[in-house]
Design a protein around this motif. Structure first.
Motif, mmCIF file in Angstrom:
data_model
loop_
_atom_site.group_PDB
_atom_site.id
_atom_site.type_symbol
_atom_site.label_atom_id
_atom_site.label_comp_id
_atom_site.label_asym_id
_atom_site.label_seq_id
_atom_site.Cartn_x
_atom_site.Cartn_y
_atom_site.Cartn_z
ATOM 1 N N PRO A 137 0.899 -1.264 0.038
ATOM 2 C CA PRO A 137 0.080 0.050 0.077
ATOM 3 C C PRO A 137 1.071 1.267 -0.035
ATOM 4 N N ILE A 138 0.718 2.242 -0.926
ATOM 5 C CA ILE A 138 1.565 3.356 -0.983
ATOM 6 C C ILE A 138 1.366 4.443 0.241
ATOM 7 N N ASN A 139 -0.156 4.368 0.497
ATOM 8 C CA ASN A 139 -0.631 5.091 1.735
ATOM 9 C C ASN A 139 -1.550 4.107 2.485
ATOM 10 N N PRO A 140 -1.209 3.314 3.569
ATOM 11 C CA PRO A 140 -2.185 2.327 4.168
ATOM 12 C C PRO A 140 -3.485 3.232 4.724
ATOM 13 N N SER A 151 0.418 -8.845 3.950
ATOM 14 C CA SER A 151 1.852 -8.339 3.033
ATOM 15 C C SER A 151 2.177 -8.850 1.946
ATOM 16 N N SER A 152 2.394 -8.087 0.845
ATOM 17 C CA SER A 152 2.460 -8.440 -0.652
ATOM 18 C C SER A 152 3.300 -7.446 -1.391
ATOM 19 N N ARG A 153 3.961 -7.690 -2.390
ATOM 20 C CA ARG A 153 4.452 -6.816 -3.260
ATOM 21 C C ARG A 153 4.519 -7.422 -4.420
ATOM 22 N N ASP A 154 3.874 -6.501 -5.336
ATOM 23 C CA ASP A 154 3.923 -6.826 -7.004
ATOM 24 C C ASP A 154 5.157 -6.555 -7.646
ATOM 25 N N PRO A 155 5.903 -7.483 -8.269
ATOM 26 C CA PRO A 155 7.144 -7.114 -9.014
ATOM 27 C C PRO A 155 7.112 -5.955 -10.109
ATOM 28 N N ALA A 156 5.771 -5.952 -10.624
ATOM 29 C CA ALA A 156 5.691 -4.704 -11.667
ATOM 30 C C ALA A 156 5.335 -3.344 -11.104
ATOM 31 N N PRO A 197 4.296 -0.055 -8.839
ATOM 32 C CA PRO A 197 5.208 1.139 -8.475
ATOM 33 C C PRO A 197 5.224 0.727 -6.930
ATOM 34 N N PHE A 198 6.620 0.396 -6.510
ATOM 35 C CA PHE A 198 6.954 0.075 -5.223
ATOM 36 C C PHE A 198 6.267 -1.118 -4.836
ATOM 37 N N GLY A 199 6.030 -1.901 -5.724
ATOM 38 C CA GLY A 199 5.263 -3.032 -5.183
ATOM 39 C C GLY A 199 3.704 -3.122 -5.282
ATOM 40 N N ALA A 200 2.990 -1.870 -5.714
ATOM 41 C CA ALA A 200 1.598 -1.591 -5.221
ATOM 42 C C ALA A 200 0.773 -1.950 -6.579
ATOM 43 N N LYS A 201 -0.479 -2.328 -6.132
ATOM 44 C CA LYS A 201 -1.639 -2.708 -7.005
ATOM 45 C C LYS A 201 -2.825 -1.873 -6.807
ATOM 46 N N GLU A 202 -3.928 -2.146 -7.373
ATOM 47 C CA GLU A 202 -5.124 -1.412 -7.221
ATOM 48 C C GLU A 202 -5.399 -1.665 -5.742
ATOM 49 N N GLY A 203 -5.990 -0.694 -4.862
ATOM 50 C CA GLY A 203 -6.446 -0.769 -3.505
ATOM 51 C C GLY A 203 -8.106 -0.315 -3.425
ATOM 52 N N GLY A 204 -8.662 -1.564 -2.927
ATOM 53 C CA GLY A 204 -9.896 -1.133 -2.337
ATOM 54 C C GLY A 204 -11.113 -1.649 -3.506
ATOM 55 N N LEU A 205 -10.942 -1.742 -4.599
ATOM 56 C CA LEU A 205 -12.235 -2.247 -5.297
ATOM 57 C C LEU A 205 -12.311 -3.607 -5.288
ATOM 58 N N THR A 206 -11.426 -4.366 -4.829
ATOM 59 C CA THR A 206 -11.809 -5.615 -4.567
ATOM 60 C C THR A 206 -12.713 -5.924 -3.440
#
Ligand code: FES
Ligand code: FES
Lengths: 155, 758
Positions: free
Chosen positions: B642-645, B700-705, B707-716
């Motif tokens: 998360p860029i900003n938790p 805790s997770s990091r996406d390899p591609a 930005p800094f390991g971030a993905k979509e946040g919330g819509l899930t």
């Protein structure tokens, strides 16, 4: 068109202006005084986005006619900052992440301000009850309630 | 969560919040320009009628009226996201297709004059038979809403993988159920508004939007203006949730009025107009057939899903597909058939919704639980067994890279003591779990990627330019945070210029969940490119290697000897001396199969990556009234880093409200073509007192591609919260829901059914 003269004190300033007799306070604030912090989201009293504090009471300015405000003391979100310093509620809303799109924010803050003025130490239950007068579509309210609790501690 | 970064991953105050708590943030309706006119729209009273004549002459004679327009003043160019779905002229000359459709409009010096003029516009209609139910609409002989679509079938998505029928025969357990859900209202707090200005051949527009570049392109087509003459400007947006993604009829109306009058025009919809005439959400009927092995493995799925598409195509092919994809991105389906039909009816225009597809998704999940129960399994194990793992490929050939589905299932169930509670439900209490995955971006041709640029000013302050848009999620603050991390300057030193088509480059917008993975990635790359230039000069000046230079607190320093440092502003000045100011661009294009097409080729890599999540709802049912209370709601999310938790939590909490609690209260009600609950009194948006106690978990997770390991946040969470609620009902009653929302009357029907069985 026949206009009516109204005078009131708004954000510590006295104003006197001509309004249409059936104009809402929200229109007067937004269109004549350029105070656009209060928002119109429903125009029928159901959401609280237009809340301002009038004579210590949070009112939905879309339901108040401007002539009814004659002689009143009104505070809008623009009048909260004192000497350039943010009001504890403003500070808490920022720090707790209680603001997303921001369209409900000024109404939420003004509703909370009136609450804290009449009840210095509200319980969480009381906060939830009072804040349930306003709709927010973005936040799930959790951080809004936390922000009001936090500000209550600081006031 | 340990964190090797200065600011990424920290709970920072969002950059946009100061203006919003002081009332200074400007939204479209707040704008004022000299000589600005007020626009009002005349709307169709008929659900379906031929337009014989529109006469605006009397309206134009009202003093103070400056312009009037109807379809006869536009080019009649039809909008549609795809070439094969262009059927919406927004102001029509042939017929109207829903109650509330835009027919004509005026611009006048004030609202009263505009309303008076509106009452003087004369429209002759010839009413036509109308149809409101998609199943009726598909029948032979039903009124034809568009001549080019037979049986009113707007879109048919057909996906067929493996051998579904054979697999069903082999399955140990097969179930088929049908689920319905009413379309919800977006109910964004800001009613739609648009301001248009036309000067020197340039059209400037302000409106809440989820993608300025797509909007500009659509309007340039419809107005036959070159693209660079239509400029969508930045303005705050009071919520979108998918409802501001496409060009709106009001955009065309305001533009035509501004061009005609030569004066700025403001159009603000009322709450009711926003509900009836901006966009609506699809009502859905989903038939779900599942074949399972004895051990709970899903062998086959067979779907028929009907979407009430309203009067026009809108995002048709996408809307007809997304519920299926977010599900196949979550679970392994060796054999699957999906028939999705989007059908025209004489109802308002429909678009994508953040919570789109609840009948389908909640139906699947609660059916799975009932089958698990029959097999003596529990929902956690069934989900773990069928859930996709990193490296797997979905039924339609999307490779899953980073995947924390398992972690979200385990953490959410442990936190709630799920297995124990689920195994012993009482008549009154139930617990349920819903899972889903979300694509971070999807194929939109050359608009699938984002480009950003950055310049470092002579005082070391930064100007960052990106097409990315913020509808309230915190996208602006997110990219400022990313830039701050890369460039080693505080967030307040970064001035963001965004979502203004004149200066920003293409970006998918706040659409397709691409903002973090695509938009912020482009910003990261641009800033890294600028950083390289800063580092090169600083290394030279400090007499150290480039690899030894760090950037922090507005200074370039030696990592080995932190006292050895120089302000970034000095570096920038040096760059100016050399005639090579520090400016840089950066792009990010996700790894997507661009051959993929929603209707004709529904396979190939859908997105660069996927987010995952699990929600758990705990409910109590009043046996007499059928009212459901929801004391507790827990959601776990794999959003990469998360860029900003704090912002991600905010998205999750909002999703619990908008999808979870909404599953008990929200739904549009119709009487033929009339929307019965177009305002916020009759349409029940959950309030603070309706909310459960909320627990959010970011695994805790990091996406390899990312930005800094971030993905979509919330819509899930927005697409699994209702499933958790529906599953909790199933847990308590042993029955499936038939219709959402779960208002007391619908719950009583379920309870009655259960009694009947006994
Ligand atoms: S705008 Fe006044 S209560 Fe909604
Ligand atoms: S923050 Fe968007 S409505 Fe409350």
């Amino acid at each position: 068109m026949k206009m009516t003269r109204v005078s009131f004190e708004i954000n510590n300033e006295k104003v006197s202006l001509d309004v249409r007799p059936y104009e809402t306070l929200l229109e007067t604030l937004r269109e004549r005084l350029m105070l656009t912090g209060a928002k119109e989201a429903c125009g029928m009293g159901s959401c609280g986005a237009c809340t301002v504090v009038m004579n210590g009471i949070p009112v939905r300015s879309c339901l108040v006619l401007a002539p009814e405000a004659d002689g009143a003391v009104i505070t809008t979100v623009e009048g909260l900052r004192q000497d350039g310093k943010l009001h504890p509620l403003q500070q808490a809303f920022m720090e707790k992440g209680a603001v997303q799109c921001g369209f409900c924010t000024s109404g939420m803050i003004m509703t909370a301000k009136a609450l804290l003025e009449r009840n210095k130490k509200p319980t969480k239950k009381e906060i939830i009850k009072t804040m349930s007068s306003n709709i927010c579509r973005c936040t799930g309210y959790k951080k809004i309630i936390e922000a009001v609790e936090e500000a209550a501690k600081k006031i | 969560m340990n964190n090797e970064f200065n600011i990424v991953g920290k709970r920072v105050v969002r950059s946009d919040s100061l203006a919003k708590v002081t009332g200074e943030a400007r939204y479209t309706a707040d704008l004022k320009f000299p000589n600005m006119l007020v626009a009002k729209v005349l709307r169709s009273p008929h659900p379906h009628a031929k337009i014989l004549k529109i006469d605006c002459s009397k309206a134009l004679k009202v003093p103070g009226v400056k312009a009037a327009v109807s379809g006869f003043d536009s080019y009649g160019v039809k909008w549609g996201v795809f070439r094969y779905t262009q059927d919406h002229a927004m102001l029509h000359t042939d017929k109207v297709r829903y109650i509330g459709e835009d027919v004509a409009a005026v611009a006048a010096v004030d609202e009263e004059t505009a309303l008076e003029a509106l009452s003087l516009i004369k429209v002759d209609y010839e009413p036509l038979p109308a149809v409101f139910d998609p199943f009726e609409s598909m029948k032979d002989g039903a009124p034809q809403i568009h001549s080019e679509y037979k049986n009113n079938v707007n879109i048919h998505i057909h996906i067929d993988v493996g051998e579904v029928d054979k697999a069903m025969e082999k399955a140990f357990l097969v179930r088929e159920d049908t689920f319905k859900a009413a379309g919800e209202a977006y109910a964004m707090m800001e009613p739609y508004a648009v301001v248009a200005l036309f000067k020197n051949g340039y059209l400037d527009l302000y409106m809440p939007n989820a993608g300025p570049h797509v909007r500009a392109k659509a309007l340039s087509n419809m107005l036959k203006l070159p693209l660079n003459r239509v400029r969508i400007r930045h303005i705050n947006s009071g919520g979108a949730f998918g409802g501001r993604s496409e060009v709106a009829p009001g955009d065309l109306v305001a533009s035509l009025l501004a061009i005609k009058s030569g004066q700025p025009v403001k159009l603000v919809l009322t709450r009711e107009e926003n509900a009836t005439a901006s966009r609506q959400v699809h009502d859905i009927v989903a038939t779900v057939k599942t074949g399972m092995k004895k051990d709970g493995t899903i062998l086959a799925k067979d779907y028929k899903v009907v979407y009430d598409g309203g009067a026009y195509s809108s995002t048709g092919p996408i809307a007809t597909s997304i519920p299926f994809y977010v599900y196949e991105e979550c679970y392994r389906f060796p054999n699957v058939r999906y028939n999705g039909y989007r059908v025209f009816t004489n109802k308002g225009i429909r678009g994508m919704y953040g919570c789109h597809g609840r009948a389908f998704l909640a139906g699947n999940e609660s059916q799975m639980d009932l089958m698990a129960k029959e097999l003596g399994l529990d929902p956690v194990d069934v989900r773990l067994k069928n859930g996709l793992k990193p490296g797997e490929v979905t039924a339609t050939k999307s490779k899953i890279t980073s995947c924390g589905l398992k972690e979200t299932i385990l953490e959410a169930s442990e936190k709630t003591n799920f297995r124990k509670k689920w195994a012993k439900p009482s008549k009154r209490k139930g617990i349920g779990m819903g899972c889903v995955a979300i694509m971070c971006g999807f194929p939109m041709g050359f608009r699938s990627g984002s480009s950003a640029y950055v310049k470092i000013n002579d005082d070391g302050q930064v100007t960052l330019v990106t097409g990315l848009v913020d509808n309230g999620q915190g996208n602006e603050s997110m990219v400022i945070q990313v830039a701050s991390e890369v460039l080693g300057v505080p967030m307040e030193d970064i001035n963001l210029v965004c979502a203004d088509t004149e200066v920003t480059n293409l970006d998918p917008g706040a659409y397709s969940q691409a903002a973090a993975f695509v938009g912020a990635n482009a910003v990261r790359v641009a800033c890294e490119n600028a950083r390289k230039r800063i580092v090169a000069i600083a290394a030279e000046k400090l007499g150290i290697k480039e690899t030894e230079v760090g950037l922090k607190d507005r200074a370039a320093h030696s990592i080995k000897h932190p006292d050895k440092k120089m302000p970034i502003s000095w570096v920038v000045r040096e760059a100016f001396f050399r005639g090579e100011p520090i400016v840089a661009t950066g792009s990010f294009f996700p790894h997507i199969d661009f051959e993929r097409e929603w209707v004709t080729r529904p396979w190939g890599q859908m997105a660069g990556t996927f987010s995952f999540g699990t929600s758990v709802a705990e409910i109590e049912i009043d046996q007499e009234t059928g009212k459901i209370k929801m004391p507790k709601f827990t959601s776990a999310h794999d959003c990469g880093r998360p860029i900003n938790p704090m912002a991600v939590e905010g998205q999750m909490e909002g999703s619990i409200q908008q999808a979870g609690v909404a599953a008990l209260t929200e739904g549009n009600l119709w009487d033929k073509g009339h929307l019965l609950n177009p305002n916020l009194l009759e349409y029940k948006v959950p309030l603070a007192c309706d909310m459960p106690e909320i627990d959010t978990i970011i695994v805790s997770s990091r996406d390899p591609a990312g930005p800094f390991g971030a993905k979509e946040g919330g819509l899930t969470i927005r697409m699994n919260a209702y499933s958790a609620v529906a599953c909790a009902l199933t847990n308590a009653t042993g029955e499936l829901f038939t219709e959402l929302p779960l208002t007391p009357d619908k719950v009583l029907t379920v309870l009655e059914r259960k009694k009947g069985v006994k």
